[in-house]
Design an enzyme around this catalytic site. Structure first.
Site, PDB file in Angstrom:
ATOM      1  N   GLU A   1     -43.888  38.578 -45.781  1.00  0.00           N
ATOM      2  CA  GLU A   1     -44.427  37.266 -45.405  1.00  0.00           C
ATOM      3  C   GLU A   1     -43.313  36.285 -45.083  1.00  0.00           C
ATOM      4  OE1 GLU A   1     -47.092  35.345 -48.206  1.00  0.00           O
ATOM      5  OE2 GLU A   1     -48.840  36.299 -47.335  1.00  0.00           O
TER       6      GLU A   1
ATOM      7  N   LYS B   1     -58.328  35.741 -41.007  1.00  0.00           N
ATOM      8  CA  LYS B   1     -59.287  34.894 -41.724  1.00  0.00           C
ATOM      9  C   LYS B   1     -60.209  34.194 -40.733  1.00  0.00           C
ATOM     10  CE  LYS B   1     -56.015  33.770 -45.438  1.00  0.00           C
ATOM     11  NZ  LYS B   1     -55.241  32.715 -46.077  1.00  0.00           N
TER      12      LYS B   1
HETATM   13  O1  LIG Z   1     -53.103  31.560 -54.011  1.00  0.00           O
HETATM   14  P1  LIG Z   1     -53.934  31.633 -52.798  1.00  0.00           P
HETATM   15  O2  LIG Z   1     -54.011  30.316 -52.097  1.00  0.00           O
HETATM   16  O3  LIG Z   1     -55.306  32.166 -53.116  1.00  0.00           O
HETATM   17  O4  LIG Z   1     -53.259  32.586 -51.757  1.00  0.00           O
HETATM   18  C1  LIG Z   1     -53.033  33.943 -52.054  1.00  0.00           C
HETATM   19  C2  LIG Z   1     -52.168  34.592 -51.032  1.00  0.00           C
HETATM   20  O5  LIG Z   1     -52.723  34.410 -49.750  1.00  0.00           O
HETATM   21  C3  LIG Z   1     -51.758  33.954 -48.829  1.00  0.00           C
HETATM   22  O6  LIG Z   1     -51.837  32.567 -48.745  1.00  0.00           O
HETATM   23  C4  LIG Z   1     -51.985  34.525 -47.481  1.00  0.00           C
HETATM   24  O7  LIG Z   1     -53.242  34.138 -47.025  1.00  0.00           O
HETATM   25  C5  LIG Z   1     -50.450  34.352 -49.508  1.00  0.00           C
HETATM   26  O8  LIG Z   1     -49.363  33.670 -49.006  1.00  0.00           O
HETATM   27  C6  LIG Z   1     -50.773  34.034 -50.937  1.00  0.00           C
HETATM   28  O9  LIG Z   1     -49.884  34.594 -51.845  1.00  0.00           O
END
Ligand SMILES: O=P(O)(O)OC[C@H]1O[C@](O)(CO)[C@@H](O)[C@@H]1O
Length: 445
Positions: A287, A422
């Site tokens: 990432e 998403k």
């Molecule tokens: O803690 P959140 O906001 O649920 O996100 C979980 C994971 O999803 C992401 O935002 C990717 O969508 C990652 O960077 C993150 O670790």
């Protein structure tokens, strides 16, 4: 403390070229320290270990005790950085068969909210039917679909089985200070909450309550974990000369390998307990660096298991890979290969040897074979599996990742590409607000 050996990359890249990164690394370190680089609003992880207070750790341990005292099972609901760090540490430090042991010293730790498999969630809810369980709901945004969906199911089941009052004691939220559905729910229901600082991104959050609370619930020493990370923070500091700074050397070497055409880094272990350290590492580097059509592809294997599946490819496939081995120096237990009079399996040449010696020779033999086969090899020696060393390893990778992302010329602290799936999923599911996207995506089907 861990140590790094890059000698086995020198048949592929030169020592001089790696050393020549000194100035670039210095500039990257300065961008991190002064906050002048891309993504500078997400640098809260940089000095986190040395800033964590005893009071904060005590508060985490107190909440962990409530869960430990009142739950047979604790579900960690989270995805990506909101569960991988905790899982990496817990699995590295736990007995391999912990959930099968009759005498439990901690609640059984189960993970959810990291997939949308109906069977997984059905089977989980079935298993939990006669269990006193609690939930740690972890989401920085508080809106991640996978986690929110699992939490909706688990919250209802916990309340139905244990009553609303008890549920309030055994559900804890780790989320943003103000925004997101997880925060709204926690405030409305009166759950104990811990805050994920604004300036710490998910994949860098293992040393916040995101990782620390579940690790404490599982019975591990979070003070030692943080102490190991804090010592590594010093060892990788901007003031430590390049040649003595493991994060600087790792970042420089992998970038030089990348520039020389090695596009894939495989993180290797010879200890299955480290499997989730690799999963955590893959998110951290994937990432952080995979953007702007650039970035080393982070892959991982568990050896010697995967030598019997991926070994062929690594030995003789396209020469675009390098390996970074996490080499565990001392194992916790002693087990010798027994002598067998009949020797039907022909293994008496190993009789009296420790199993770990066999493993170590597999490791050495693999390193030599892969280097001979054209795969540069770095080796990170982890002295043993304990909280202190794992804390150091995690911080080492974080610091090297920050430096490495700047060497690559990307913003290591955002992840814009994750939104594409998403958006499509919400459009396909007719989420309110996605009407235009729904029309557009249906036209493509
Ligand atoms: O803690 P959140 O906001 O649920 O996100 C979980 C994971 O999803 C992401 O935002 C990717 O969508 C990652 O960077 C993150 O670790």
């Amino acid at each position: 403390m861990i140590s790094l050996n890059i000698e086995k990359t020198f048949g592929f890249i030169s020592k001089e070229k790696v050393s020549a990164y000194d100035a670039e690394v210095k500039a990257a370190q300065e961008m991190l320290e002064k906050g002048t680089g891309k993504g500078n609003d997400f640098l809260g992880w940089l000095h986190l270990p040395s800033f964590i207070s005893k009071e904060h750790l005590a508060e985490l341990n107190a909440t962990a005790k409530v869960l430990r005292d009142n739950c047979e099972v604790v579900i960690i609901a989270g995805i990506g950085g909101s569960y991988l760090g905790a899982r990496a540490v817990i699995e590295a430090l736990s007995n391999s068969f912990t959930w099968l042991q009759d005498k439990k010293t901690a609640p059984v730790m189960i993970y959810a909210g990291h997939n949308i498999s109906e069977d997984y969630l059905y089977e989980l809810t079935e298993y939990l039917k006669d269990k006193k369980f609690g939930v740690i709901n972890i989401s920085k945004s508080g809106t991640t679909t996978e986690t929110a969906l699992a939490f909706r199911l688990l919250k209802k089941q916990c309340e139905d089985q244990r009553g609303k009052e008890t549920a309030k004691q055994v559900i804890v939220a780790v989320t943003d200070a103000k925004k997101g559905a997880a925060r709204v729910t926690a405030d409305k229901e009166g759950y104990k909450t811990f805050i994920i600082p604004d300036n710490v991104g998910g994949r860098f959050s293992v040393l916040t309550p995101v990782g620390l609370l579940p690790i404490a619930v599982a019975g591990f020493d979070i003070e030692q974990l943080v102490a190991g990370a804090a010592d590594m923070e010093k060892a990788c500091g901007a003031d430590v000369p390049f040649a003595e700074n493991p994060a600087a050397i790792y970042a420089a070497t992998r970038n030089e390998l990348y520039r020389s055409g090695k596009k894939i880094e495989i993180l290797v272990n010879f200890c299955p307990k480290l499997h989730y350290v690799s999963e955590w590492w893959k998110q951290l580097y994937g990432e952080s660096e995979g953007k702007d059509n650039k970035g080393i592809f982070p892959a991982s294997v568990d050896f010697s298991t995967d030598l019997h599946s991926m070994g062929q490819w690594i030995q003789e496939g396209e020469r675009s890979i390098f390996e970074t081995v996490i080499s565990l120096d001392k194992v916790d237990h002693k087990l010798e290969v027994p002598f067998d009079e009949a020797n039907l399996d022909g293994l008496n040449f190993l009789a009296g040897k420790r199993v770990d010696e066999v493993n170590k020779m597999a490791e050495l033999g693999t390193q030599l074979a892969h280097v001979d086969g054209g795969v540069p090899n770095m080796r990170i020696v982890l002295p043993s599996l304990n909280e202190y060393n794992i804390g150091g390893l995690l911080y080492f990778f974080e610091k090297a990742c920050g430096i490495s992302g700047y060497l690559l010329g990307v913003n290591p602290f955002n992840q814009p590409g994750v939104e594409a799936y998403k958006k499509n999923m919400f459009a396909l599911l007719d989420k309110p607000g996605y009407e235009e996207e729904s029309k557009a995506i249906r036209a493509k089907l």
